[in-house]
Design an enzyme around this catalytic site. Structure first.
Site, PDB file in Angstrom:
ATOM      1  N   TYR A   1     -11.168  11.071 -10.512  1.00 25.11           N
ATOM      2  CA  TYR A   1     -11.050  11.837  -9.266  1.00 25.11           C
ATOM      3  C   TYR A   1     -11.447  11.004  -8.052  1.00 25.11           C
ATOM      4  CZ  TYR A   1      -9.975  16.495 -11.062  1.00 25.11           C
ATOM      5  OH  TYR A   1      -9.346  17.582 -11.609  1.00 25.11           O
TER       6      TYR A   1
ATOM      7  N   LYS B   1     -12.458   9.675 -25.003  1.00 24.28           N
ATOM      8  CA  LYS B   1     -11.399   8.921 -25.709  1.00 24.28           C
ATOM      9  C   LYS B   1     -11.904   7.497 -25.904  1.00 24.28           C
ATOM     10  CE  LYS B   1      -7.321   9.565 -26.338  1.00 24.28           C
ATOM     11  NZ  LYS B   1      -6.600   9.766 -27.626  1.00 24.28           N
TER      12      LYS B   1
ATOM     13  N   ASP C   1      -8.675  14.590 -27.352  1.00 24.84           N
ATOM     14  CA  ASP C   1      -7.425  15.261 -27.743  1.00 24.84           C
ATOM     15  C   ASP C   1      -7.668  16.180 -28.944  1.00 24.84           C
ATOM     16  OD1 ASP C   1      -7.902  13.014 -29.330  1.00 24.84           O
ATOM     17  OD2 ASP C   1      -5.787  12.505 -29.577  1.00 24.84           O
TER      18      ASP C   1
ATOM     19  N   ASP D   1     -11.668  19.148 -16.473  1.00 24.99           N
ATOM     20  CA  ASP D   1     -10.722  19.975 -15.719  1.00 24.99           C
ATOM     21  C   ASP D   1      -9.735  20.633 -16.683  1.00 24.99           C
ATOM     22  OD1 ASP D   1      -9.395  20.994 -13.419  1.00 24.99           O
ATOM     23  OD2 ASP D   1      -7.883  19.416 -13.627  1.00 24.99           O
TER      24      ASP D   1
ATOM     25  N   ASP E   1      -9.696  24.785 -18.386  1.00 22.41           N
ATOM     26  CA  ASP E   1      -8.576  25.717 -18.260  1.00 22.41           C
ATOM     27  C   ASP E   1      -8.175  26.253 -19.637  1.00 22.41           C
ATOM     28  OD1 ASP E   1      -8.435  25.337 -15.495  1.00 22.41           O
ATOM     29  OD2 ASP E   1      -6.244  25.231 -15.494  1.00 22.41           O
TER      30      ASP E   1
END
Ligand code: IPM
Ligand code: MN
Length: 369
Positions: A142, A193, A226, A250, A254
């Site tokens: 970001y 990751k 993932d 983020d 959701d």
């Protein structure tokens, strides 16, 4: 009871509508002696761009720094699709997060019993769910530099975003994660990751070190982000607190939101470092849902995530735990009576608008208080 000074930033889209219901609640609590709140309001996002040409003014940032807590609605909408990148509505929120040092974003995903059938997942998968996504909020892709689009001169352009993390940034968010877990089911899952990203390698290493040094008594797991996303929809109740970087947080929050029935249900708290002198920390509270321009101005928005965000302010900024519980109970009670906004409607329930849902929650509070 000390006076709590709140800066309200309703923003764009459904922001002002859902903030209206928090104002109702604040009025009720002041009147009933359940709290002492002083509020001030300012523009942020597209509305601020229209008035001042920027997504947040220096004056508002200064007010946010001085306030005991910032209560934030939502920003953005198609009206501002064409404005320059640096002054787009979202830039106002990002500047507030960065300038206030709000590195720890707590996003609880709780499935109210009355809503277990509203989720797109099976009831047994989500019923009784109570997990927290802890998102690092002031670093990563970001804010990393360089962040550019360069014209290569051959009809091609090149876009670069940079994912950066320093040790101290990972340490401090990991500590918040372990501390949260200690007060809950004592389990922290770090999602990164490490198989592809250098920041993932460092993230894994630093979280592991903080665990070994300071929090041996908390169970720690590492899951590739993932696979973590997959596990989150397969069997979310295996988790307690999940800690991850800004971008994974983020996306995963959701996903977690839908487990609870609707994005309209998820509150969040964004916290800074505790000031050792005053014992206070800067904080901003906002619903995870966005400005929902498609339903803005129609009185249809679900105010629950916004009201629950205000409850988080009571919990994390003002140690008003009993009052925060009262709000959460009032929300559950309104839902249990069968009231639903359109996003969480289901058969046999009464569909109500934003204001009716807000009124019902205040009424339940009055009954419970
Ligand atoms: C969120 C939002 C923001 C983000 C946007 C509005 C900049 O999606 O808080 O999750 O990406 O952080
Ligand atoms: Mn988001």
């Amino acid at each position: 009871m000390a006076t709590a000074r709140l800066l309200l930033l309703p923003g764009d889209g459904i922001g002002p509508e859902v903030m209206g219901e928090v104002k109702k609640l604040i009025g009720f609590m002041n009147e009933r002696g359940l709290g002492r709140f002083e509020t001030e309001e300012a523009l942020v996002g597209g509305g601020c761009y229209d008035a001042h040409g920027v997504a947040v003014t220096d004056e508002t940032v200064a007010k946010a720094k001085a306030a005991d807590a910032v209560i934030f609605g939502a920003v953005g909408g198609p009206k501002w699709d064409g404005v320059p990148y640096d002054v787009r509505p979202e830039a106002g929120l990002l500047r507030l997060r960065k300038d206030l040092g709000l590195f720890a974003n707590i996003r609880p995903a709780v499935c109210y019993p009355a809503l277990a059938d509203t989720s797109s997942l099976k009831r047994e998968v989500v019923e009784g769910l109570d997990i927290i996504i802890l998102r690092e909020l002031t670093g990563g892709v970001y804010f990393g530099e360089p962040k550019t689009i360069t014209d290569l001169g051959n009809g091609q352009k090149r876009a670069v975003d940079t994912q950066v993390y320093d040790t101290y940034e990972i340490e401090r968010i990991a500590r918040v994660g372990f501390e949260l877990a200690k007060k809950r089911r004592n389990k922290l899952t770090s999602m990164e990751k490490r198989n592809v990203m250098k920041t993932g390698v460092l993230w894994n290493e630093v979280v592991t070190q903080v665990h070994a040094r300071e929090f041996k008594d908390v169970a720690l797991d590492h899951v590739l982000a993932d696979a973590g996303g997959m596990q989150l929809v397969r069997w979310p109740k295996q988790f307690d607190v999940i800690v991850c970087d800004n971008l994974f947080g983020d996306m995963l929050s959701d996903v977690a939101a839908m487990l609870t029935g609707s994005l309209g249900m998820l509150p969040s708290a964004s916290l800074g470092e505790v000031d050792p002198k005053t014992g206070k920390r800067r904080a901003l509270y906002e619903p995870v849902h966005g400005s929902a321009p498609d339903i803005a101005g129609k009185g249809l928005a679900n105010p629950i995530a916004m009201i629950a965000s205000f409850a988080m302010a009571l919990r994390y900024s003002f140690a008003m735990l009993a009052e925060a519980d009262l709000i959460d109970q009032a929300i559950a009670a309104a839902l249990a009576k069968g009231l639903r906004t359109a996003d969480i409607r289901s058969g046999g329930m009464t569909v109500v608008g934003t204001a009716q849902m807000g009124d019902a929650i205040v009424k339940e509070m009055a009954a419970l208080a």
